[in-house]
Design a protein around this motif. Structure first.
Motif, PDB file in Angstrom:
ATOM      1  N   VAL A 115       0.875  -1.180   0.000  1.00  0.00           N
ATOM      2  CA  VAL A 115       0.000   0.000   0.000  1.00  0.00           C
ATOM      3  C   VAL A 115       0.910   1.227   0.000  1.00  0.00           C
ATOM      4  N   ILE A 158      -2.883   6.257   1.148  1.00  0.00           N
ATOM      5  CA  ILE A 158      -4.313   6.222   1.419  1.00  0.00           C
ATOM      6  C   ILE A 158      -4.858   7.633   1.203  1.00  0.00           C
ATOM      7  N   ALA A 184      -7.110   3.760  -2.152  1.00  0.00           N
ATOM      8  CA  ALA A 184      -5.767   3.330  -1.776  1.00  0.00           C
ATOM      9  C   ALA A 184      -4.937   3.114  -3.033  1.00  0.00           C
ATOM     10  N   ALA A 232     -10.576   1.527  -0.801  1.00  0.00           N
ATOM     11  CA  ALA A 232     -10.033   1.128   0.501  1.00  0.00           C
ATOM     12  C   ALA A 232     -11.208   0.902   1.445  1.00  0.00           C
ATOM     13  N   LEU A 275      -6.714  -0.069   6.180  1.00  0.00           N
ATOM     14  CA  LEU A 275      -5.393   0.011   5.557  1.00  0.00           C
ATOM     15  C   LEU A 275      -4.618   1.222   6.064  1.00  0.00           C
ATOM     16  N   THR A 276      -3.306   1.105   6.094  1.00  0.00           N
ATOM     17  CA  THR A 276      -2.410   2.212   6.420  1.00  0.00           C
ATOM     18  C   THR A 276      -1.287   2.247   5.384  1.00  0.00           C
ATOM     19  N   ASP A 277      -0.637   3.403   5.307  1.00  0.00           N
ATOM     20  CA  ASP A 277       0.466   3.552   4.353  1.00  0.00           C
ATOM     21  C   ASP A 277       1.576   2.534   4.618  1.00  0.00           C
TER      22      ASP A 277
END
Length: 348
Positions: free
Chosen positions: A298, A301, A306, A321, A327-329
């Protein structure tokens, strides 16, 4: 005070007993009986031992077993106290073990000591299980097939493992005549040939419990034994059209299959992140299985979008997303590709 003395009526000696003295009592009693020859029947294939008409699977070490058999061949009178046993063993031939047993104790207050020899004769005989196994004996066949497709490699391997786990459990519970005769991996699925109806039913139920599917029974009369009809049963086990972990699409939504129940699909909605139930019909298209998912990075975001680094093309692909993914970077995410259009599907 007068002391009345007792005399042994046999030897005339003084005694504290009313009757024979201890020495004469001892000489009148056959305090040791020893069987000179003991036969042990064992299976050369699996090592099980026959006791009477019953085979036992108790593992043994030959010399330890010989010691136990020799001691069992010795019968000592109940009045013998402070009993001590010793043994020495030699093997004059590969099928003979000569045991010398030393017996020491006290009988009616007098020490006693004897030795006796016991010859252990080892006789090989194929046990009932190995005889059936070598002859390819069977009572049931489990035919594992799949609806509208062929079982894949994972399913074939899992079916094989389940069958052997059930066999091990059945053997440990004492059903020594319940075993797998053979497993045939064929083009359309897997055939599991087993020696008893019980282990066949157990294996089939365990496969359905874990992998889903339906079972139909097809008995065939093959003869009689002791007035009872003998049947061989074919258990046709149909695995579901979709496997656990399959990702399917229906009406522009993607679902992960979690199981099947009575014509229904238990699924996980990959958009909403919730469980659902769908009717098991032919209106679904298979995308792939989560076991085959690729791993991607990823990259960023942006609200509900995403950026995913495609591990094949190394291009940044924008996808939804979904909130349930959180989700995270710069984290990893698993993806599948829709073969129609190439859309990336996030599966966790």
């Amino acid at each position: 005070m007068s002391i009345q003395e007792n005399f042994c009526p046999k030897c005339g000696g003084k005694t504290e007993n009313e009757g024979l003295c201890n020495k004469c009592l001892r000489s009148s009693v056959e305090w040791l009986v020893c069987e000179p020859r003991v036969q042990c029947v064992f299976c050369p294939t699996c090592g099980s031992i026959r006791k009477g008409s019953i085979w036992t699977d108790v593992p043994y070490e030959r010399m330890k077993l010989a010691e136990e058999l020799a001691f069992e061949a010795v019968a000592v009178h109940n009045d013998v106290q402070d009993l001590e046993l010793g043994i020495t063993m030699t093997e004059p031939t590969p099928n003979r073990t000569l045991c010398t047993v030393y017996i020491r104790g006290t009988l009616f207050g007098e020490p006693v000591y004897k030795t006796c020899e016991v010859l252990i004769v080892w006789r090989k005989e194929q046990c009932d299980r190995c005889s059936r196994l070598s002859g390819g004996y069977y009572e049931s066949i489990i035919q594992v097939r799949a609806t509208g497709r062929r079982p894949d490699l994972y399913e074939r391997q899992r079916v094989d493992k389940i069958a052997h786990e059930v066999e091990d459990s059945t053997q440990e519970s004492g059903e020594r005549l319940s075993f797998i005769t053979r497993i045939d991996d064929i083009r359309d699925g897997v055939d599991i040939v087993v020696s008893s109806h019980n282990i066949g039913d157990t294996i089939a139920r365990q496969i359905v419990t874990e992998m889903g599917g339906k079972i139909t029974r097809h008995p065939k009369l093959v003869g009689e034994r002791e007035g009872k009809k003998l049947y061989r049963i074919t258990l046709l086990l149909r695995l579901p059209q979709f496997r656990k972990g399959d990702v399917i699409t229906h009406k522009d939504r993607y679902y992960e299959v979690r199981g099947t129940d009575s014509g229904l699909l238990r699924v996980f909605d990959l958009r909403e992140g919730i469980s659902n139930v769908l009717h098991d019909d032919s209106g679904y298209r298979l995308i792939g299985n989560v076991r085959e998912a690729e791993t991607a990075d990823v990259t960023y975001i942006d609200q509900d979008m995403a950026g995913i680094l495609d591990p094949v093309s190394y291009e940044i692909r924008e996808v939804k997303a979904h909130a349930w993914l959180r989700l995270t970077d710069h984290e990893k995410v698993r993806i599948l590709r829709d073969p129609e259009g190439g859309e990336l599907i996030l599966v966790g």
